[in-house]
Design a protein around this motif. Structure first.
Motif, short mmCIF file in Angstrom:
data_model
loop_
_atom_site.label_atom_id
_atom_site.label_comp_id
_atom_site.label_asym_id
_atom_site.label_seq_id
_atom_site.Cartn_x
_atom_site.Cartn_y
_atom_site.Cartn_z
N HIS A 53 0.79 -1.23 -0.11
CA HIS A 53 0.07 -0.04 -0.03
C HIS A 53 0.74 1.40 -0.18
O HIS A 53 0.55 2.17 -0.67
CB HIS A 53 -0.97 0.14 1.31
CG HIS A 53 -1.89 -1.20 1.19
ND1 HIS A 53 -2.95 -0.91 0.23
CD2 HIS A 53 -2.05 -1.91 1.77
CE1 HIS A 53 -3.80 -2.13 0.40
NE2 HIS A 53 -3.07 -2.93 1.26
N SER A 81 -6.00 1.95 0.14
CA SER A 81 -4.46 1.92 0.67
C SER A 81 -4.35 2.88 1.66
O SER A 81 -3.48 2.75 2.66
CB SER A 81 -3.74 2.43 -0.67
OG SER A 81 -3.53 1.23 -1.62
N VAL A 82 -5.03 4.22 1.52
CA VAL A 82 -4.72 5.20 2.57
C VAL A 82 -5.51 4.57 4.01
O VAL A 82 -4.91 4.82 5.10
CB VAL A 82 -5.47 6.36 2.09
CG1 VAL A 82 -5.58 7.44 3.58
CG2 VAL A 82 -4.67 7.14 1.05
N LEU A 83 -6.59 3.76 3.79
CA LEU A 83 -7.23 3.33 5.03
C LEU A 83 -6.47 2.29 5.50
O LEU A 83 -6.28 2.28 7.14
CB LEU A 83 -8.50 3.12 4.62
CG LEU A 83 -9.71 4.18 4.41
CD1 LEU A 83 -11.01 3.49 3.97
CD2 LEU A 83 -9.75 5.19 5.61
N LEU A 85 -3.44 1.51 5.18
CA LEU A 85 -1.73 1.95 5.68
C LEU A 85 -2.19 2.99 7.01
O LEU A 85 -1.53 2.58 7.94
CB LEU A 85 -1.25 2.71 4.43
CG LEU A 85 0.20 3.07 4.91
CD1 LEU A 85 0.96 1.66 4.79
CD2 LEU A 85 0.80 3.99 3.67
N GLY A 86 -3.28 3.67 7.11
CA GLY A 86 -3.28 4.44 8.05
C GLY A 86 -3.65 3.63 9.50
O GLY A 86 -3.28 3.84 10.62
N ALA A 87 -4.21 2.38 9.12
CA ALA A 87 -4.66 1.48 10.36
C ALA A 87 -3.36 0.89 10.88
O ALA A 87 -2.94 1.01 12.08
CB ALA A 87 -5.41 0.31 9.84
N VAL A 89 -0.30 2.60 10.70
CA VAL A 89 0.55 3.38 11.20
C VAL A 89 -0.21 3.86 12.53
O VAL A 89 0.53 3.95 13.49
CB VAL A 89 0.36 4.98 10.33
CG1 VAL A 89 0.58 6.19 11.13
CG2 VAL A 89 1.05 4.57 9.16
N LEU A 90 -1.46 3.67 12.48
CA LEU A 90 -2.05 3.79 14.13
C LEU A 90 -1.24 2.85 14.94
O LEU A 90 -1.28 3.12 16.10
CB LEU A 90 -3.50 3.77 14.04
CG LEU A 90 -4.26 4.00 15.29
CD1 LEU A 90 -4.14 5.37 15.83
CD2 LEU A 90 -5.65 3.71 14.82
#
Ligand code: SF4
Ligand code: SF4
Ligand code: SF4
Length: 273
Positions: A53, A81-83, A85-87, A89-90
């Motif tokens: 992603h 991909s943003v969602l 990857l965001g998970a 990163v969180l």
């Protein structure tokens, strides 16, 4: 603290270690099943891979125009991909490189290879290669390459992809020699050789470790400096020198939250979360 309380805490920590091993094995089995039985296609399992992603965002050349993404990328790559990857990163902001210690199927394989290797620690890496900074250069290099080629460039070389895609009968030419080298490194130097020095995804997660919220807590006053925690660390983190003596929680870029130091401490003073 009385003996009963100490033994309760010890038992609780043993459960943490067991939980990590269960999580590793479960994710490994899940990925293999998804790849082989459910998707049966070489690239479908890439949706579970944060590195894919990350590269997908760069391969799309940061074109943030809603028109472009609405027509071809919005539902295909950009938003998912943003969602996803965001998970991840969180997760890294909360727990540092916990993905590496608890979930990454390739890290799990390397753990077992290191654990079963009869050759472990027979060789010593040359000092020039003994540098965790190399993995950041590899990460930056492949993100630039993804941007320039509009492809997920690292996937052509990824040793983990050799296993996953190999199961579906899809051979990625360049990744096979890389896979062989990584297995060799794992057998002779342990998982650290790949996970600490070379893996670009490990580098990405390491970026969040300095300020992640839940590091392993230390206790300078109760520490007897027996160095058992240092010896138990598969990533050679200097737990005593850099964290206990400084009175800081462990927020080292190489810490993968494996809990070995927590379990190894005879005083049971290292605590997570
Ligand atoms: S460093 Fe890379 S291979 Fe190792 S556990 Fe982390 S993501 Fe997986
Ligand atoms: S510091 Fe502790 S938790 Fe982190 S990698 Fe080393 S042994 Fe594992
Ligand atoms: S194992 Fe425990 S007592 Fe020994 S040096 Fe590490 S933190 Fe201190």
């Amino acid at each position: 603290m009385d003996e009963e309380e100490k033994s309760d805490k010890k038992e609780k920590r043993m459960k943490q270690k067991d939980l990590r091993m269960a999580s590793q094995v479960l994710v490994l089995i899940l990925v293999l099943i998804l790849t082989y039985l459910v998707y049966s296609a070489a690239f479908s399992v890439c949706w579970l891979d944060p590195m894919w992603h990350l590269q997908a965002l760069f391969a799309n050349r940061f074109d943030m125009s809603m028109d472009t993404y609405f027509m071809e990328g919005l539902t295909r790559i950009f938003v998912p991909s943003v969602l996803i990857l965001g998970a991840f990163v969180l997760l890294a902001i909360l727990f540092g490189r916990i993905f590496c210690g608890w979930f990454c199927p390739f890290g799990t394989m390397l753990d077992y290879i290191e654990g079963m290797s009869p050759f472990r620690e027979r060789l010593h890496l040359p000092d020039e290669l003994n540098d965790p900074g190399i993995k950041y250069a590899i990460l930056i290099g492949f993100l630039i390459l993804s941007f320039m080629t509009s492809q997920e460039a690292f996937c052509e070389f990824c040793p983990a992809g050799t296993v996953v895609k190999g199961l579906t009968g899809h051979v990625i030419f360049f990744s096979i020699p890389i896979f062989a080298i990584v297995i060799f490194l794992g057998l002779f130097y342990g998982r650290k050789a790949w996970c600490s020095y070379l893996c670009p995804l490990g580098a990405f997660f390491a970026l969040f470790t300095r300020f992640h919220l839940f590091g392993i807590r230390t206790n300078k006053e109760e520490c007897t400096k027996c160095f058992m925690c240092n010896k138990a660390c598969p990533m050679d983190v200097l737990v005593v020198e850099n964290y206990i003596q400084e009175g800081k929680k462990i927020n080292d870029p190489e810490c993968i939250k494996c809990m070995n130091c927590v379990d190894a401490c005879p005083k049971k003073i290292l605590k997570f979360p």
